[in-house]
Design a protein around this motif. Structure first.
Motif, mmCIF file in Angstrom:
data_model
loop_
_atom_site.group_PDB
_atom_site.id
_atom_site.type_symbol
_atom_site.label_atom_id
_atom_site.label_comp_id
_atom_site.label_asym_id
_atom_site.label_seq_id
_atom_site.Cartn_x
_atom_site.Cartn_y
_atom_site.Cartn_z
ATOM 1 N N GLU A 152 0.817 -1.213 0.000
ATOM 2 C CA GLU A 152 0.000 0.000 0.000
ATOM 3 C C GLU A 152 0.848 1.260 0.000
ATOM 4 O OE1 GLU A 152 -2.797 -0.181 3.248
ATOM 5 O OE2 GLU A 152 -3.908 -1.825 2.319
ATOM 6 N N ASP A 153 0.277 2.324 -0.555
ATOM 7 C CA ASP A 153 0.930 3.631 -0.541
ATOM 8 C C ASP A 153 0.993 4.160 0.883
ATOM 9 O OD1 ASP A 153 1.182 3.635 -3.311
ATOM 10 O OD2 ASP A 153 -0.702 4.707 -3.625
ATOM 11 N N GLY A 154 1.890 5.099 1.105
ATOM 12 C CA GLY A 154 1.983 5.758 2.391
ATOM 13 C C GLY A 154 3.111 5.258 3.277
ATOM 14 N N TRP A 155 3.787 4.209 2.843
ATOM 15 C CA TRP A 155 4.907 3.673 3.616
ATOM 16 C C TRP A 155 6.207 4.113 2.961
ATOM 17 C CZ3 TRP A 155 3.708 1.560 8.139
ATOM 18 C CH2 TRP A 155 2.402 1.093 8.315
ATOM 19 N N ALA A 156 7.208 4.386 3.768
ATOM 20 C CA ALA A 156 8.532 4.733 3.252
ATOM 21 C C ALA A 156 9.137 3.505 2.576
ATOM 22 C CB ALA A 156 9.433 5.210 4.391
#
Length: 71
Positions: free
Chosen positions: A47-51
């Protein structure tokens, strides 16, 4: 061990990218906790939003668990 310390230790090991540490900590968990962690690792890796470093560590944990036949 305080709850906060326990959680920090859990994630430090699971996201360590060290298969030995990942598996040792994983095998201490209940089946219910393993399922929750597995689902979270999959979210982190896709998922998007993680480094990038978080995504890579989550994928390393998934790979280590799969290689050991844990999932």
């Amino acid at each position: 061990m305080a709850e906060n310390d326990w959680l920090e230790d859990l994630w430090d090991n699971i996201l360590s990218e060290d298969a030995v540490r990942i598996l040792a900590k994983w095998r201490e968990l209940s089946e219910e906790d393993q399922l929750a962690i597995w689902e979270h690792l999959n979210k982190m890796s896709t998922e998007d939003g993680w480094a990038d470093v978080q995504r890579d560590s989550a994928q390393a944990a998934i790979n280590a668990l799969k290689a050991a036949g844990e999932r």
